[in-house]
Design an enzyme around this catalytic site. Structure first.
Site, PDB file in Angstrom:
ATOM      1  N   CYS A 251      27.946   8.121  69.935  1.00 42.28           N
ATOM      2  CA  CYS A 251      28.212  10.029  69.631  1.00 42.28           C
ATOM      3  C   CYS A 251      28.687   9.842  70.724  1.00 42.28           C
ATOM      4  O   CYS A 251      28.613  10.294  71.579  1.00 42.28           O
ATOM      5  CB  CYS A 251      27.224  10.277  69.269  1.00 42.28           C
ATOM      6  SG  CYS A 251      27.461  11.844  68.940  1.00 42.28           S
TER       7      CYS A 251
ATOM      8  N   CYS B 290      35.612  12.271  67.524  1.00 38.01           N
ATOM      9  CA  CYS B 290      34.086  12.475  67.030  1.00 38.01           C
ATOM     10  C   CYS B 290      34.487  10.903  66.411  1.00 38.01           C
ATOM     11  O   CYS B 290      35.178  10.844  65.467  1.00 38.01           O
ATOM     12  CB  CYS B 290      34.270  13.285  65.623  1.00 38.01           C
ATOM     13  SG  CYS B 290      32.482  13.348  64.242  1.00 38.01           S
TER      14      CYS B 290
HETATM   15  N1  DGL Z   1      30.008  13.753  68.354  1.00 39.94           N
HETATM   16  C1  DGL Z   1      29.709  13.254  66.808  1.00 39.94           C
HETATM   17  C2  DGL Z   1      30.460  11.399  67.155  1.00 39.94           C
HETATM   18  O1  DGL Z   1      31.284  11.118  68.014  1.00 39.94           O
HETATM   19  C3  DGL Z   1      28.737  13.512  66.181  1.00 39.94           C
HETATM   20  C4  DGL Z   1      27.305  13.713  65.225  1.00 39.94           C
HETATM   21  C5  DGL Z   1      27.908  14.700  63.867  1.00 39.94           C
HETATM   22  O2  DGL Z   1      28.387  15.573  63.412  1.00 39.94           O
HETATM   23  O3  DGL Z   1      26.488  13.981  63.352  1.00 39.94           O
HETATM   24  O4  DGL Z   1      29.751  10.565  65.925  1.00 39.94           O
END
Ligand code: DGL
Length: 290
Positions: free
Chosen positions: A205, A91
């Site tokens: 993301c 993330c």
């Molecule tokens: N998958 C997460 C990232 O790589 C973010 C999504 C979220 O929870 O806002 O930033």
């Protein structure tokens, strides 16, 4: 006894506790599955726990202080439950804030995910690149520092999308959003100026590669999309080494763990199974923001 692994170390039974490591892959939701898939390719033998902090989703809306406290708290519980040999924080929104906190607190290796600005700067021909991420990630000092360090000579367009991570979750759960809605989020990524058009979009993301086929179909012109997941998988191999022949975990035990499980559906269970996560569980951890 846990042993710190040196980069590139190969399995040495005298110092390493288990030839079958437990790898915890962590995200706010389902986006980290794009990283999990790449890690699984290089370490198909490992024992996996994929943890989605869906009670905290989306992380993009949380303040830095709330996010840091949340991730350290959830990690405390997960590490206590599963005793992983390595954690992948799949993330960007979390990694750009919490990695130093996690490394200071827990004596295990953490592999983070941050926007692929260096590869994007190396790839662009026109000098015009876009970083598409959550509003949290585009606002981070960490992201600005990466740009100054690696892309100072480029025209960098930072696009923070409020809705795309949710759209990616819906897509995987079998409820794809309409093209027009997706295009609305995508359009700001495409810039045309005197220097030329955007030719590279870094997906900052981990949710966004779930929508890649749709992005490619909707893009106003072709660009190179950069997904950092293969690079993260290479980093895991540097830290844990290659699989040890003759040792492997039982595939049937790979677990997807949710902190709320509110969005669970038959379509999602089947998508998780197809991705190599046949077991699903909930470890209830509500997000209490005061
Ligand atoms: N998958 C997460 C990232 O790589 C973010 C999504 C979220 O929870 O806002 O930033």
């Amino acid at each position: 006894m846990r042993v710190d692994l040196l980069a590139g170390a190969a399995y040495n039974p005298a110092v390493m506790p288990s030839p079958v490591p437990t790898i915890l892959v962590f995200d706010s939701g389902l986006g980290g599955l794009t990283v999990f898939s790449e890690v699984l390719k290089v370490r198909p033998d490992a024992r996996y726990v994929y943890a989605a902090d869906d009670a905290g989703f989306p992380y993009g809306r949380l303040s830095e202080a709330v996010l840091a406290e949340r991730v350290v708290g959830v990690m405390e519980r997960l590490i206590g439950l599963y005793d992983p040999d390595l954690v992948v924080v799949a993330c960007n929104t979390a990694s750009t804030i919490v990695l130093p906190h996690l490394r200071a607190r827990f004596p295990i290796p953490f592999v983070g995910t941050v926007p692929a600005i260096k590869p994007a700067a190396k790839t662009t021909q026109t000098g015009s690149l876009t970083v598409l991420a959550t509003p949290g990630t585009v606002a981070r000092d960490y992201t600005r520092d990466l740009i100054e360090t690696y892309a100072a000579g480029c025209r960098v367009n930072l696009v923070g999308s409020r809705r795309l991570a949710g759209f990616a979750e819906a897509e995987l759960a079998g409820n794809p959003v309409a093209d027009a809605e997706l295009l609305e989020e995508l359009r700001p990524c495409f810039v045309e100026d005197d220097g030329g058009r955007t030719d590279v979009v870094a997906l900052g993301c981990t949710h966004y590669p779930l929508l890649l086929a749709r992005f490619q179909a909707l893009a106003p012109w072709p660009v190179t999309w950069i997904d950092p997941a293969p690079a993260i998988a290479r980093r895991v191999i540097q830290l844990l080494g290659e699989p040890v022949p003759g040792h492997e975990a039982d595939d049937d035990e790979a677990l997807a763990l949710f902190t709320s499980g509110a969005g669970m559906s038959a379509a999602l269970r089947s998508a998780l199974r197809d991705k190599g996560l046949p077991q699903v569980a909930v470890e209830d951890m509500p997000l209490l923001v005061g």
